[in-house]
Design an enzyme around this catalytic site. Structure first.
Site, mmCIF file in Angstrom:
data_model
loop_
_atom_site.group_PDB
_atom_site.id
_atom_site.type_symbol
_atom_site.label_atom_id
_atom_site.label_comp_id
_atom_site.label_asym_id
_atom_site.label_seq_id
_atom_site.Cartn_x
_atom_site.Cartn_y
_atom_site.Cartn_z
ATOM 1 N N VAL A 1 54.150 104.839 18.422
ATOM 2 C CA VAL A 1 53.366 105.348 17.347
ATOM 3 C C VAL A 1 52.405 104.397 16.941
ATOM 4 O O VAL A 1 52.498 103.150 17.080
ATOM 5 C CB VAL A 1 54.495 105.199 16.072
ATOM 6 C CG1 VAL A 1 54.112 105.277 14.741
ATOM 7 C CG2 VAL A 1 55.833 106.084 16.349
ATOM 8 N N HIS A 2 51.270 104.996 16.742
ATOM 9 C CA HIS A 2 50.028 104.033 16.457
ATOM 10 C C HIS A 2 49.120 104.724 15.745
ATOM 11 O O HIS A 2 48.147 104.346 15.123
ATOM 12 C CB HIS A 2 49.168 103.715 17.726
ATOM 13 C CG HIS A 2 48.592 104.633 18.412
ATOM 14 N ND1 HIS A 2 49.098 105.576 19.235
ATOM 15 C CD2 HIS A 2 47.321 104.948 18.486
ATOM 16 C CE1 HIS A 2 48.194 106.405 19.729
ATOM 17 N NE2 HIS A 2 47.156 106.097 19.169
ATOM 18 N N ARG A 3 49.307 106.146 15.398
ATOM 19 C CA ARG A 3 48.050 106.848 14.654
ATOM 20 C C ARG A 3 48.218 106.628 13.213
ATOM 21 O O ARG A 3 49.056 106.472 12.621
ATOM 22 C CB ARG A 3 48.468 108.401 14.715
ATOM 23 C CG ARG A 3 48.131 108.793 15.986
ATOM 24 C CD ARG A 3 47.320 110.465 16.228
ATOM 25 N NE ARG A 3 47.257 110.285 17.680
ATOM 26 C CZ ARG A 3 46.108 109.843 18.157
ATOM 27 N NH1 ARG A 3 45.162 109.492 17.405
ATOM 28 N NH2 ARG A 3 46.057 109.849 19.454
ATOM 29 N N ARG B 1 48.726 97.348 15.852
ATOM 30 C CA ARG B 1 48.470 97.654 14.500
ATOM 31 C C ARG B 1 49.940 98.214 13.655
ATOM 32 O O ARG B 1 49.962 98.015 12.571
ATOM 33 C CB ARG B 1 47.812 98.955 14.525
ATOM 34 C CG ARG B 1 47.346 99.726 12.727
ATOM 35 C CD ARG B 1 46.716 100.841 12.715
ATOM 36 N NE ARG B 1 46.451 101.666 13.818
ATOM 37 C CZ ARG B 1 45.587 102.530 13.713
ATOM 38 N NH1 ARG B 1 44.997 102.793 13.014
ATOM 39 N NH2 ARG B 1 45.323 103.718 14.828
#
Ligand code: UDP
Length: 365
Positions: free
Chosen positions: A206-208, A241
């Site tokens: 998950v990074h969006r 992030r």
């Protein structure tokens, strides 16, 4: 022919690795690489250059962090200076990041033609920074290298001159084919090191921004993956992030009890993990496709995807992270599912086609 490649993010290193190696085989082509610095941690950048056999970039701008305008603006300044000095015949860019946009804008204002790899992808969601970057980049590019027929259709609908569009296939497929056997043949790959059982675990990434920067969506993802992890080992390589946000909002501990949180993986370990997983849950564009390359069912944690052919073909399910129950159900239902026999991403020679085209040899038909 002098060509400057602008890159800066993990998926761009992966895509560029195959195109740069094909360009190196073309007589009379000299490639110079600018790394903007958008991704800079050793395991998000250096590792990929080493693993994929890429040369150190000639220019490293070291620009990362800050709001989109500031980051893109600083990149524009840095890239423009280098292009004015290098005076290339072509600027080559990949995908949809701020590095892509900055490379395109800096080049086109200096009247240097731009070649865009992964042209024509659309989510039709203008709230995504990536969508804005893609549309602007395609608009100012001279060569649009589209990975799929659907990408060509999108460009056609936007009125792009067909002479500018080249459907070459997907360079990520080339890379996966090229390194697949190497990833599987290692004695001490990630699956073994992590003590995982082949087809006995789920994999998540998950990074969006639409997920990490929205507390409600992020919490739904955390709750859903924590629950899946209670029934099936679940491995999640955490993007820096995402880790930072999870730490900040205090969600990391909720995950740690049932999810195996690991550092971002190198490309070969990631390929191996994808290949061995029983199901993949992700909001990554690249990982959706790689799941399909390995014929592993995928659940995409988004409202939409640029790779609709995988949804239509039954390999991918969209599960917007608005209800943990729905996401859990989507993941459980996906296990064991196989889609139809489709080949949307070309023959594994996309990089060669791009290199031949740009070097003047002409596109292979
Ligand atoms: N990837 C990797 N290690 C990881 C997570 C992803 O090597 O820990 C690779 C993945 O295999 C794919 C690419 O990174 O090739 C996808 O990049 P990312 O998810 O960062 O961006 P996107 O594809 O969404 O633009």
């Amino acid at each position: 022919m002098r060509l400057v490649t602008v890159l800066g993010a993990r998926p761009q290193f992966i895509k560029a690795s195959v195109v740069s190696s094909e360009l190196a085989k073309c007589a009379g082509v000299q490639e110079v690489v600018i790394h903007t610095g958008q991704h800079f941690d050793a395991n998000m950048s250096d590792l990929f250059f080493a693993e994929l056999g890429m040369s150190k970039p000639a220019h490293e701008l070291g620009i990362h962090g800050g709001p989109h305008g500031e980051m893109t603006g600083r990149m524009l300044i840095g890239i423009e200076r280098i292009l004015a000095d290098e005076r290339p015949d072509i600027v080559l860019i990949y995908g949809d990041t701020n590095s892509t946009l900055a490379g395109a804008l800096a080049a086109v204002k200096l009247h240097i033609p731009v070649a865009h790899v992964e042209a024509g992808l659309r989510s039709f969601n203008m709230r995504m920074p990536e969508e804005v970057n893609r549309i602007v980049t395609d608009r100012v590019s001279t060569w649009l290298f589209a990975p799929t027929g659907e990408a060509v259709t999108h460009l056609g609908r936007e009125g792009v001159d067909p002479a500018r569009i080249h459907q070459v296939g997907d360079v990520m497929y080339d890379v996966a084919l090229h390194h697949g056997a190497r990833a599987a043949g290692r004695a001490n790959g990630a699956v073994r090191r992590l003590g995982l059982v082949e087809k006995g675990f789920a994999l998540a990434t998950v990074h969006r921004a639409e997920n990490t920067d929205d507390p409600d969506r992020l919490e739904v993802i955390v709750d859903a993956l924590a629950e899946v992890g209670r029934g099936l080992p679940l491995v999640w390589p955490l993007h820096p992030r995402t880790r930072a946000v999870l730490e900040r909002v205090g969600l990391l501990s909720r995950l740690e009890q049932s999810v195996r949180l690991i550092e971002p993986q190198g490309y070969l370990d990631m390929l191996e993990l994808e290949h061995s997983a029983v199901v993949i849950a992700t909001d990554s564009g690249g990982v959706q496709k790689e799941a399909f390359f390995h014929r592993v069912p995928c659940v995409t944690l988004r409202d939409e995807t640029e790779w609709m052919e995988l949804v239509v073909g039954g390999w991918n399910t969209l599960a917007a992270p608005v209800s943990a129950k729905a996401v859990i159900e989507a993941i459980e239902t996906a296990i064991g599912r196989q889609g139809s026999d489709i080949t949307p991403y070309g023959n594994g020679d996309a990089a060669k086609r791009i290199a031949h085209h740009l070097s003047g040899v002409g596109i292979i038909t």
